[in-house]
Each structure stands twice: as structure tokens, then as C-alpha cells.
Enzyme design. Structure first.
Site, PDB file in Angstrom:
ATOM      1  N   GLU A  87       0.829  -1.201   0.000  1.00  0.00           N
ATOM      2  CA  GLU A  87       0.000   0.000   0.000  1.00  0.00           C
ATOM      3  C   GLU A  87       0.869   1.258   0.000  1.00  0.00           C
ATOM      4  O   GLU A  87       1.951   1.275   0.583  1.00  0.00           O
ATOM      5  CB  GLU A  87      -0.927  -0.017   1.219  1.00  0.00           C
ATOM      6  CG  GLU A  87      -1.792  -1.274   1.226  1.00  0.00           C
ATOM      7  CD  GLU A  87      -2.859  -1.316   2.320  1.00  0.00           C
ATOM      8  OE1 GLU A  87      -3.671  -2.228   2.287  1.00  0.00           O
ATOM      9  OE2 GLU A  87      -2.866  -0.432   3.196  1.00  0.00           O
ATOM     10  N   CYS A 100       3.750   8.392   1.314  1.00  0.00           N
ATOM     11  CA  CYS A 100       4.212   7.442   2.317  1.00  0.00           C
ATOM     12  C   CYS A 100       4.394   6.106   1.587  1.00  0.00           C
ATOM     13  O   CYS A 100       3.421   5.541   1.084  1.00  0.00           O
ATOM     14  CB  CYS A 100       3.130   7.372   3.394  1.00  0.00           C
ATOM     15  SG  CYS A 100       3.428   6.166   4.673  1.00  0.00           S
ATOM     16  N   CYS A 107       5.917  -7.171   7.137  1.00  0.00           N
ATOM     17  CA  CYS A 107       7.043  -6.810   8.005  1.00  0.00           C
ATOM     18  C   CYS A 107       7.289  -7.937   8.986  1.00  0.00           C
ATOM     19  O   CYS A 107       6.347  -8.539   9.494  1.00  0.00           O
ATOM     20  CB  CYS A 107       6.740  -5.516   8.761  1.00  0.00           C
ATOM     21  SG  CYS A 107       8.122  -4.957   9.798  1.00  0.00           S
ATOM     22  N   CYS A 111       5.589  -5.882  15.629  1.00  0.00           N
ATOM     23  CA  CYS A 111       5.119  -4.962  16.671  1.00  0.00           C
ATOM     24  C   CYS A 111       3.626  -5.234  16.887  1.00  0.00           C
ATOM     25  O   CYS A 111       2.860  -5.318  15.918  1.00  0.00           O
ATOM     26  CB  CYS A 111       5.351  -3.517  16.258  1.00  0.00           C
ATOM     27  SG  CYS A 111       7.090  -3.200  15.890  1.00  0.00           S
ATOM     28  N   CYS A 114       0.654  -2.922  15.369  1.00  0.00           N
ATOM     29  CA  CYS A 114       0.732  -2.511  13.962  1.00  0.00           C
ATOM     30  C   CYS A 114       0.113  -3.561  13.044  1.00  0.00           C
ATOM     31  O   CYS A 114       0.455  -4.745  13.116  1.00  0.00           O
ATOM     32  CB  CYS A 114       2.198  -2.287  13.605  1.00  0.00           C
ATOM     33  SG  CYS A 114       2.506  -2.109  11.843  1.00  0.00           S
ATOM     34  N   CYS A 327      -1.168   5.694   9.780  1.00  0.00           N
ATOM     35  CA  CYS A 327       0.042   5.025  10.255  1.00  0.00           C
ATOM     36  C   CYS A 327      -0.289   3.720  10.956  1.00  0.00           C
ATOM     37  O   CYS A 327      -1.138   3.681  11.842  1.00  0.00           O
ATOM     38  CB  CYS A 327       0.775   5.921  11.253  1.00  0.00           C
ATOM     39  SG  CYS A 327       2.124   6.770  10.492  1.00  0.00           S
TER      40      CYS A 327
HETATM   41  N1  SAH Z   1       8.807   0.065  10.280  1.00  0.00           N
HETATM   42  C1  SAH Z   1       9.011   1.451  10.418  1.00  0.00           C
HETATM   43  C2  SAH Z   1       8.214   2.296   9.438  1.00  0.00           C
HETATM   44  C3  SAH Z   1       6.812   1.846   9.123  1.00  0.00           C
HETATM   45  S1  SAH Z   1       5.661   2.020  10.432  1.00  0.00           S
HETATM   46  C4  SAH Z   1       8.750   1.876  11.858  1.00  0.00           C
HETATM   47  O1  SAH Z   1       8.221   1.080  12.613  1.00  0.00           O
HETATM   48  O2  SAH Z   1       9.116   2.989  12.205  1.00  0.00           O
HETATM   49  C5  SAH Z   1       5.370   3.784  10.426  1.00  0.00           C
HETATM   50  C6  SAH Z   1       4.959   4.351  11.769  1.00  0.00           C
HETATM   51  O3  SAH Z   1       3.657   3.896  12.144  1.00  0.00           O
HETATM   52  C7  SAH Z   1       5.872   3.935  12.916  1.00  0.00           C
HETATM   53  O4  SAH Z   1       6.177   5.065  13.715  1.00  0.00           O
HETATM   54  C8  SAH Z   1       5.014   2.961  13.683  1.00  0.00           C
HETATM   55  O5  SAH Z   1       5.402   2.827  15.016  1.00  0.00           O
HETATM   56  C9  SAH Z   1       3.660   3.597  13.529  1.00  0.00           C
HETATM   57  N2  SAH Z   1       2.532   2.725  13.840  1.00  0.00           N
HETATM   58  C10 SAH Z   1       2.437   1.401  13.695  1.00  0.00           C
HETATM   59  N3  SAH Z   1       1.208   0.961  14.074  1.00  0.00           N
HETATM   60  C11 SAH Z   1       0.520   2.063  14.463  1.00  0.00           C
HETATM   61  C12 SAH Z   1      -0.800   2.276  14.926  1.00  0.00           C
HETATM   62  N4  SAH Z   1      -1.661   1.267  15.046  1.00  0.00           N
HETATM   63  N5  SAH Z   1      -1.167   3.531  15.239  1.00  0.00           N
HETATM   64  C13 SAH Z   1      -0.305   4.582  15.083  1.00  0.00           C
HETATM   65  N6  SAH Z   1       0.944   4.446  14.624  1.00  0.00           N
HETATM   66  C14 SAH Z   1       1.362   3.197  14.322  1.00  0.00           C
HETATM   67 FE1  SF4 Z   2       7.119  -3.341  11.108  1.00  0.00          FE
HETATM   68 FE2  SF4 Z   2       4.874  -2.169  11.880  1.00  0.00          FE
HETATM   69 FE3  SF4 Z   2       6.823  -2.569  13.640  1.00  0.00          FE
HETATM   70 FE4  SF4 Z   2       7.136  -0.709  11.693  1.00  0.00          FE
HETATM   71  S1  SF4 Z   2       5.631  -0.693  13.365  1.00  0.00           S
HETATM   72  S2  SF4 Z   2       8.618  -2.274  12.380  1.00  0.00           S
HETATM   73  S3  SF4 Z   2       6.002  -1.735  10.018  1.00  0.00           S
HETATM   74  S4  SF4 Z   2       5.668  -4.178  12.583  1.00  0.00           S
END
Ligand code: SAH
Ligand code: SF4
Length: 346
Positions: A87, A100, A107, A111, A114, A327
Site C-alpha cells: 500500500e 508514504c 514486516c 510490533c 501494527c 500510520c
Molecule cells: N517500520 C518502520 C516504518 C513503518 S511504520 C517503523 O516502525 O518505524 C510507520 C509508523 O507507524 C511507525 O512510527 C510505527 O510505530 C507507527 N505505527 C504502527 N502501528 C501504528 C498504529 N496502530 N497507530 C499509530 N501508529 C502506528
Molecule cells: Fe514493522 Fe509495523 Fe513494527 Fe514498523 S511498526 S517495524 S512496520 S511491525
């Protein structure tokens, strides 16, 4: 299949042996200034377009196109070669137009909060696949000029290190984007942060912190067990010392999890010691994580608490929530994964 964006100008010139020399300039201009696919570059003869068109077909196949915020936010789902989907989100603001991009299909970092992490990893993207996302968005943004590229889509850019570095360099050299307009967001792959600092690449670094104590951070971000906060701190210091640039921390506020008063204190200590800016964002809802984002009131209090302690903190506005484009909400389920789910449940 390769993309023309995978190649340097000299490499394209080699492929065009036998053609007049100015052809490579025409193609380069079409690709980088007009953001065109090969078959759209009408300054070159039709026959050449056809020959090159066989070699380079666009790598991104649009399977979905949705918009929100009265058209100011747009999300595309693209199918890649092999069936994986990714996406890309375009956000138009008064003073800038930001795309973006995804750096991986899925990934592997897992996390908990996410959606991309919940869906798992499919594969790394190539340089061409990342750059084609940028070009696709640049065309859609016209007549406005695409001004910012952020690596905050699907995937961990520093886990796809060489491609990320290559893309940033090309965006700087060929699209003319400066460090302020190129942001790489990382979950905190400490050695890769240090390695990238040494390249001297012009970019802004955002580190997804979300907690400033190891116990809580490890529960949210499994990678914290490998590179805990102290190790991450060293990498951030190295980044600043080597590049001369400050960095920012991303903090998704989660109700009762990382929005307590003690979180304000811990975050303030960590951020102040690195002179870092803090970006707050209320957690966006995802299907696999049943905790809510903090209330608007709490977001406000949290920021005020940080500011009182001397931290430079802003609240990032949430774009594209209604189309799952905000995000952490990106989670196009790939074909490969669908298949594996089907097999498992059979
Ligand atoms: N993997 C990288 C970049 C992609 S994620 C990273 O983790 O930084 C982009 C951003 O979205 C990151 O700051 C991540 O922590 C945030 N993010 C992930 N899940 C989210 C959620 N459910 N609500 C708000 N931000 C989120
Ligand atoms: Fe991967 Fe999502 Fe964690 Fe970023 S926030 S490192 S995209 S699992």
C-alpha cells in the site's frame, strides 16, 4: 522484471547503444521530470518505446484506489510480481504533498499494535518497486509538486537496508529532494542506523520509540530485546554526531499503556538527552490489537506535560483513518499469505 528506475543513467545509455545520444536524455527526463512510464514518453519514437516497453513493464498493478479527507488523502493497493500486495498513501497538505511508501511487503518485526506487523512478512521490495510508488504518487499529485517522501508505509526500511539507501540517494540526486523532505522511519535497528549515518545520506531519521522503559517497549516491539533502549541511545547519539542532524521520536499514544504520567517522565528524560523532537499520534485502531488510542484530552495533557519538561513535542494529525490508510493500518493481505491461511484452515 526490472524497472527503468532500477538503472543509473549510464546503464540506460548502454542499453540504448546505436541510438542517437540525446535519446537517453529524453528518456531520463520522461522518467524523472515527468514521472512517465516508458510507453508514455512520446518524445522518443514509437518503435523504441515498444522495444523498451517489452523490457520494462510497470511493476505496480493497481488493485484498489480509495480516497478520504475530501480527496486530500489517497491510498492505493498495488499487486507486485509474484502476487504480493503493498500500500502507498498520498497526503496533500496546504504547504506540502507527501507520499508514504512501503519498503517491504509485510514486516517481520511483529510490533503488536501494527497491522503490517500482525500480517507478517512476505518479501523485500526492489529499488524499482519503491521508486515506482513515488512516481505513481507524483503523477497523481499533479499539478501540485510532490515535495516529501516518508518511509512510513509497510515494512521496516532498515531491514531492507541497501534498497532504502539506494532509493534515498536517487530521490535526492534525480528528484532534487533535500534531507528535510526525505524521512526514514525505523523501529530502531541500531547497527543499521549507525551504518546509514556513515553513508552521509541526506535524510531525516524518525525512530519509533513508543516506550522509554525496556520492559514495556519489549512488550510492544519485540526487536527491543535485541537492541534495548541503551543500545538504541548509542546509535542515536552516533547518528547526531556523524550527520550533524537531530532526530525525532514517534510515539503512538495507547490508552493506559504508554500515556501515563510516568511515561511522560521517562520519555522526557530519553528525548532531552538526545535533543530529539517528539511526534505524538493517537494509536490508530487495528484488528489484532484490542487496546484503544488515548483520548483527545489525554493526548493534549501528555503533550503539555512534555513541553513543561522542556521537550519539543507536536501532535501529528491522523490522515486516512476511514480508509485504513493511517500510520500502522496498512495491511494489504498478500496472495501468498491468503493461500497459506487457506491451507492452514483446510
Ligand atoms: N517500520 C518502520 C516504518 C513503518 S511504520 C517503523 O516502525 O518505524 C510507520 C509508523 O507507524 C511507525 O512510527 C510505527 O510505530 C507507527 N505505527 C504502527 N502501528 C501504528 C498504529 N496502530 N497507530 C499509530 N501508529 C502506528
Ligand atoms: Fe514493522 Fe509495523 Fe513494527 Fe514498523 S511498526 S517495524 S512496520 S511491525
Amino acid at each position: 522484471m526490472r524497472s527503468p528506475y532500477d538503472f543509473a543513467k549510464a546503464e540506460l545509455a548502454e542499453m540504448l547503444e546505436g541510438e542517437p545520444r540525446y535519446r537517453v536524455d529524453q528518456i531520463w527526463h520522461g522518467l524523472w521530470s515527468d514521472h512517465q512510464a516508458i510507453n508514455e514518453i512520446t518524445t522518443i519514437p514509437k518503435s523504441l518505446r515498444a522495444t523498451l516497453g517489452e523490457r520494462f513493464t510497470p511493476l505496480l498493478d493497481v488493485v484498489n484506489d480509495v480516497s478520504s479527507d475530501l480527496g486530500a488523502t489517497r491510498k492505493w493497493v498495488f499487486r507486485l510480481e509474484g502476487g504480493a500486495t503493498i500500500e502507498t498513501v498520498l497526503m496533500a497538505y496546504e504547504d506540502r504533498v507527501t507520499v508514504c511508501v512501503s519498503s517491504q511487503a509485510g514486516c517481520a518485526m511483529g510490533c503488536t499494535f501494527c497491522a503490517t506487523g500482525q500480517a507478517g512478512f512476505t518479501r523485500h521490495l526492489t529499488t524499482g518497486e519503491v521508486l515506482e510508488q513515488v512516481m505513481f504518487a507524483a503523477r497523481a499529485a499533479a499539478p501540485r509538486r510532490l515535495s516529501n517522501v516518508v518511509f512510513m508505509g509497510m515494512g521496516e526500511p532498515l531491514a531492507n537496508y541497501l534498497v532504502t539507501v539506494d532509493v534515498v540517494r536517487r530521490l535526492h540526486d534525480h528528484l532534487g529532494l533535500s534531507a528535510r523532505h526525505l524521512t526514514v522511519s525505523t523501529v530502531g535497528v541500531a547497527p543499521a542506523i549507525e551504518r546509514m549515518a556513515k553513508t552521509g545520506l541526506p535524510l531525516t531519521l524518525a525512530v519509533s520509540l513508543h516506550s522509554a522503559n525496556d520492559e514495556d517497549r519489549s512488550a510492544l516491539i519485540p526487536l527491543n530485546r535485541r537492541y534495548p533502549l541503551e543500545r538504541l541511545h548509542r546509535a542515536c547519539e552516533f547518528w547526531m554526531a556523524t550527520t550533524g542532524r537531530r532526530l525525532s521520536f514517534e510515539w503512538a499514544l495507547i490508552d493506559g499503556v504508554n500515556d501515563r504520567d510516568r511515561d511522560i517522565d521517562e520519555l522526557a528524560r530519553y528525548a532531552l538527552s538526545l535533543h530529539a523532537h517528539v511526534n505524538l499520534i493517537p494509536l490508530n485502531p487495528t484488528p489484532g490489537y484490542l487496546v484503544r488510542g488515548s483520548s483527545g484530552q489525554r493526548v493534549h495533557e501528555f503533550r503539555a506535560g512534555l513541553i513543561e519538561l522542556g521537550v519539543n513535542a507536536t501532535v501529528r494529525n491522523t490522515r486516512g483513518r476511514s480508509i485504513d490508510a493511517a500510520c500502522g493500518q496498512l495491511a494489504a493481505v498478500t496472495n501468498a499469505r491468503r493461500k497459506s491461511i487457506a491451507v492452514r484452515s483446510a
